[in-house]
Design a protein around this motif. Sequence first.
Motif, PDB file in Angstrom:
ATOM      1  N   PHE A 103     -35.541 -24.668 -47.816  1.00 29.93           N
ATOM      2  CA  PHE A 103     -35.990 -23.795 -46.664  1.00 29.93           C
ATOM      3  C   PHE A 103     -35.775 -22.484 -46.925  1.00 29.93           C
ATOM      4  O   PHE A 103     -34.434 -22.053 -47.362  1.00 29.93           O
ATOM      5  CB  PHE A 103     -35.483 -24.240 -45.223  1.00 29.93           C
ATOM      6  CG  PHE A 103     -35.966 -25.517 -44.757  1.00 29.93           C
ATOM      7  CD1 PHE A 103     -37.167 -25.651 -44.101  1.00 29.93           C
ATOM      8  CD2 PHE A 103     -35.355 -26.835 -45.318  1.00 29.93           C
ATOM      9  CE1 PHE A 103     -37.540 -26.872 -43.680  1.00 29.93           C
ATOM     10  CE2 PHE A 103     -35.654 -27.920 -44.802  1.00 29.93           C
ATOM     11  CZ  PHE A 103     -36.859 -27.937 -44.219  1.00 29.93           C
ATOM     12  N   TYR A 104     -36.436 -21.284 -46.760  1.00 29.17           N
ATOM     13  CA  TYR A 104     -35.956 -19.893 -46.786  1.00 29.17           C
ATOM     14  C   TYR A 104     -36.706 -19.311 -45.751  1.00 29.17           C
ATOM     15  O   TYR A 104     -37.622 -19.619 -45.177  1.00 29.17           O
ATOM     16  CB  TYR A 104     -36.642 -19.359 -48.113  1.00 29.17           C
ATOM     17  CG  TYR A 104     -38.139 -19.337 -48.360  1.00 29.17           C
ATOM     18  CD1 TYR A 104     -38.921 -18.158 -48.114  1.00 29.17           C
ATOM     19  CD2 TYR A 104     -38.911 -20.581 -48.481  1.00 29.17           C
ATOM     20  CE1 TYR A 104     -40.370 -18.081 -48.142  1.00 29.17           C
ATOM     21  CE2 TYR A 104     -40.128 -20.538 -48.550  1.00 29.17           C
ATOM     22  CZ  TYR A 104     -41.017 -19.393 -48.474  1.00 29.17           C
ATOM     23  OH  TYR A 104     -42.396 -19.108 -48.663  1.00 29.17           O
ATOM     24  N   GLY A 105     -36.096 -18.176 -45.362  1.00 26.33           N
ATOM     25  CA  GLY A 105     -36.442 -17.109 -44.433  1.00 26.33           C
ATOM     26  C   GLY A 105     -36.670 -15.747 -44.884  1.00 26.33           C
ATOM     27  O   GLY A 105     -36.643 -15.119 -45.879  1.00 26.33           O
ATOM     28  N   ASP A 106     -36.214 -14.755 -43.749  1.00 25.39           N
ATOM     29  CA  ASP A 106     -36.521 -13.306 -43.905  1.00 25.39           C
ATOM     30  C   ASP A 106     -35.093 -12.616 -43.993  1.00 25.39           C
ATOM     31  O   ASP A 106     -34.088 -13.482 -43.788  1.00 25.39           O
ATOM     32  CB  ASP A 106     -37.406 -12.801 -42.985  1.00 25.39           C
ATOM     33  CG  ASP A 106     -38.839 -13.251 -43.113  1.00 25.39           C
ATOM     34  OD1 ASP A 106     -39.218 -13.662 -44.077  1.00 25.39           O
ATOM     35  OD2 ASP A 106     -39.540 -13.211 -41.924  1.00 25.39           O
ATOM     36  N   GLN A 107     -35.246 -11.437 -44.431  1.00 23.16           N
ATOM     37  CA  GLN A 107     -33.742 -10.523 -44.614  1.00 23.16           C
ATOM     38  C   GLN A 107     -33.864  -9.290 -43.700  1.00 23.16           C
ATOM     39  O   GLN A 107     -34.948  -8.719 -43.741  1.00 23.16           O
ATOM     40  CB  GLN A 107     -33.552 -10.413 -45.789  1.00 23.16           C
ATOM     41  CG  GLN A 107     -32.478  -9.680 -46.308  1.00 23.16           C
ATOM     42  CD  GLN A 107     -32.691  -9.192 -47.944  1.00 23.16           C
ATOM     43  OE1 GLN A 107     -32.594  -8.087 -47.969  1.00 23.16           O
ATOM     44  NE2 GLN A 107     -32.540 -10.057 -48.821  1.00 23.16           N
ATOM     45  N   TYR A 108     -32.718  -8.779 -43.311  1.00 25.90           N
ATOM     46  CA  TYR A 108     -32.640  -7.618 -42.887  1.00 25.90           C
ATOM     47  C   TYR A 108     -31.786  -6.834 -43.782  1.00 25.90           C
ATOM     48  O   TYR A 108     -30.671  -7.239 -44.041  1.00 25.90           O
ATOM     49  CB  TYR A 108     -32.101  -7.398 -41.533  1.00 25.90           C
ATOM     50  CG  TYR A 108     -31.819  -6.039 -40.972  1.00 25.90           C
ATOM     51  CD1 TYR A 108     -32.937  -5.192 -40.331  1.00 25.90           C
ATOM     52  CD2 TYR A 108     -30.546  -5.273 -41.172  1.00 25.90           C
ATOM     53  CE1 TYR A 108     -32.954  -4.012 -40.037  1.00 25.90           C
ATOM     54  CE2 TYR A 108     -30.656  -4.118 -40.642  1.00 25.90           C
ATOM     55  CZ  TYR A 108     -31.804  -3.191 -40.076  1.00 25.90           C
ATOM     56  OH  TYR A 108     -31.639  -2.011 -39.923  1.00 25.90           O
ATOM     57  N   ASN A 109     -32.237  -5.701 -44.238  1.00 22.05           N
ATOM     58  CA  ASN A 109     -31.553  -4.797 -45.339  1.00 22.05           C
ATOM     59  C   ASN A 109     -30.985  -3.986 -44.853  1.00 22.05           C
ATOM     60  O   ASN A 109     -31.504  -3.128 -44.289  1.00 22.05           O
ATOM     61  CB  ASN A 109     -32.648  -4.364 -46.505  1.00 22.05           C
ATOM     62  CG  ASN A 109     -32.078  -3.667 -47.566  1.00 22.05           C
ATOM     63  OD1 ASN A 109     -31.223  -2.965 -47.459  1.00 22.05           O
ATOM     64  ND2 ASN A 109     -32.073  -4.213 -48.786  1.00 22.05           N
ATOM     65  N   GLU A 110     -29.573  -4.075 -44.966  1.00 17.53           N
ATOM     66  CA  GLU A 110     -28.845  -2.855 -43.846  1.00 17.53           C
ATOM     67  C   GLU A 110     -28.821  -1.520 -44.674  1.00 17.53           C
ATOM     68  O   GLU A 110     -28.922  -0.511 -43.812  1.00 17.53           O
ATOM     69  CB  GLU A 110     -27.347  -3.369 -43.817  1.00 17.53           C
ATOM     70  CG  GLU A 110     -26.283  -2.762 -42.764  1.00 17.53           C
ATOM     71  CD  GLU A 110     -25.106  -3.343 -42.707  1.00 17.53           C
ATOM     72  OE1 GLU A 110     -24.647  -3.551 -43.810  1.00 17.53           O
ATOM     73  OE2 GLU A 110     -24.860  -4.019 -41.795  1.00 17.53           O
ATOM     74  N   LYS A 111     -29.125  -1.296 -45.854  1.00 19.93           N
ATOM     75  CA  LYS A 111     -29.080  -0.201 -46.432  1.00 19.93           C
ATOM     76  C   LYS A 111     -30.508   0.561 -46.375  1.00 19.93           C
ATOM     77  O   LYS A 111     -30.399   1.715 -46.053  1.00 19.93           O
ATOM     78  CB  LYS A 111     -29.086  -0.428 -47.959  1.00 19.93           C
ATOM     79  CG  LYS A 111     -28.795   0.887 -48.783  1.00 19.93           C
ATOM     80  CD  LYS A 111     -28.642   0.725 -50.313  1.00 19.93           C
ATOM     81  CE  LYS A 111     -28.490   1.865 -51.150  1.00 19.93           C
ATOM     82  NZ  LYS A 111     -28.185   1.772 -52.682  1.00 19.93           N
ATOM     83  N   GLN A 112     -31.309  -0.302 -46.281  1.00 22.14           N
ATOM     84  CA  GLN A 112     -32.710   0.293 -46.069  1.00 22.14           C
ATOM     85  C   GLN A 112     -33.396   0.301 -44.341  1.00 22.14           C
ATOM     86  O   GLN A 112     -34.044   0.866 -44.002  1.00 22.14           O
ATOM     87  CB  GLN A 112     -33.774  -0.686 -46.482  1.00 22.14           C
ATOM     88  CG  GLN A 112     -33.889  -0.587 -48.111  1.00 22.14           C
ATOM     89  CD  GLN A 112     -34.733  -1.598 -48.872  1.00 22.14           C
ATOM     90  OE1 GLN A 112     -35.716  -2.249 -48.024  1.00 22.14           O
ATOM     91  NE2 GLN A 112     -34.589  -1.805 -50.054  1.00 22.14           N
ATOM     92  N   LYS A 113     -32.237  -0.227 -43.639  1.00 22.67           N
ATOM     93  CA  LYS A 113     -32.577  -0.309 -42.082  1.00 22.67           C
ATOM     94  C   LYS A 113     -33.962  -0.758 -41.739  1.00 22.67           C
ATOM     95  O   LYS A 113     -34.656  -0.403 -41.031  1.00 22.67           O
ATOM     96  CB  LYS A 113     -32.311   1.071 -41.495  1.00 22.67           C
ATOM     97  CG  LYS A 113     -30.975   1.648 -41.777  1.00 22.67           C
ATOM     98  CD  LYS A 113     -30.691   2.712 -41.165  1.00 22.67           C
ATOM     99  CE  LYS A 113     -29.320   3.349 -41.223  1.00 22.67           C
ATOM    100  NZ  LYS A 113     -28.228   2.362 -41.105  1.00 22.67           N
TER     101      LYS A 113
END
Length: 301
Positions: free
Chosen positions: A143-153
């Motif tokens: 199972f895999y999901g999405d990501q929030y990239n803190e550097k790119q906001k």
Amino acid sequence: MAHTFFSIVIVSLNPGQKLAKTLRSVMEQEYGNFEVIIKDGGSTDGSLTRERDGSFSVAWPREWEKTAGHPAADSRVHVFSSPDKGIYDGMNQALPHINGDYVLFLNCGDCLYDLSVLARTAELIEKAEAGRDARLRARPFLFYGDQYNEKQKSVVCSAPKLTDFACYRNAPCHQVCFYDASLFWERGYDTDFRVRGDYEHFFYCLYERDAEPVHLPLIISTYEGGGFSETKENRKRSAMEHRVITRYYLGHTKAACYRAIMLATLAPLRTKIAENPALSKGYNAVKTAVYRRGRRREKKG
């Protein structure tokens, strides 16, 4: 005793307060059927505290105790400290200690996106397991999901359907993947790949272990960004390792074809746009919209 559903593995080496930050995001989850395996490489920065009995615990800021409690008193948290040869070796050393059905690896500084991540993931996994044909029960899930990239906001959406080309472009990072624990029974990460060990293992799961990839419509983790793989030196090694991995699993002809498509569609330029904090939010929003449209078409079909 009830079985453990999730094993959350965190590897560390002199992370400062980043280790406590990552652990806190796990300990505050609404869903509690998990264990945390912290594999430390021998930190000397005070991120770990040595107890009287010789065991280790995470140095926990006092101001956090009222919200998350002290993990040293939580039997779900297990800390091991021993030398390792890098992040993937550290991950491999953690594997004998896992007891959960599904394994998630987090780096220090990365966090679960919100307090409901594990609860919502467990619900979706149980639904997928219950709906599977009995003849396929032995096939492992990934199972895999999405990501929030803190550097790119911005949110970085994973491909909802993992075709060969989607995997060639970019497989989901380990911080958003829940692996069936059996996918590590035969082997762990190949430490010859210093930058793309998780990428290689993802290919191994799909192409050699026939894992069934299932996209979770959730943001799983917040990725800190700017880490080991993003230095100038490691970017070059990453490109080399990518060529080796894709040629092995996809074949030279298919890999060369996909490389030509990437160049023709200005992939290097799109990568620069995606990594630019001023442009990445818009770029990733368009990418997400395209993926959502594809999912809607699949449902209609």
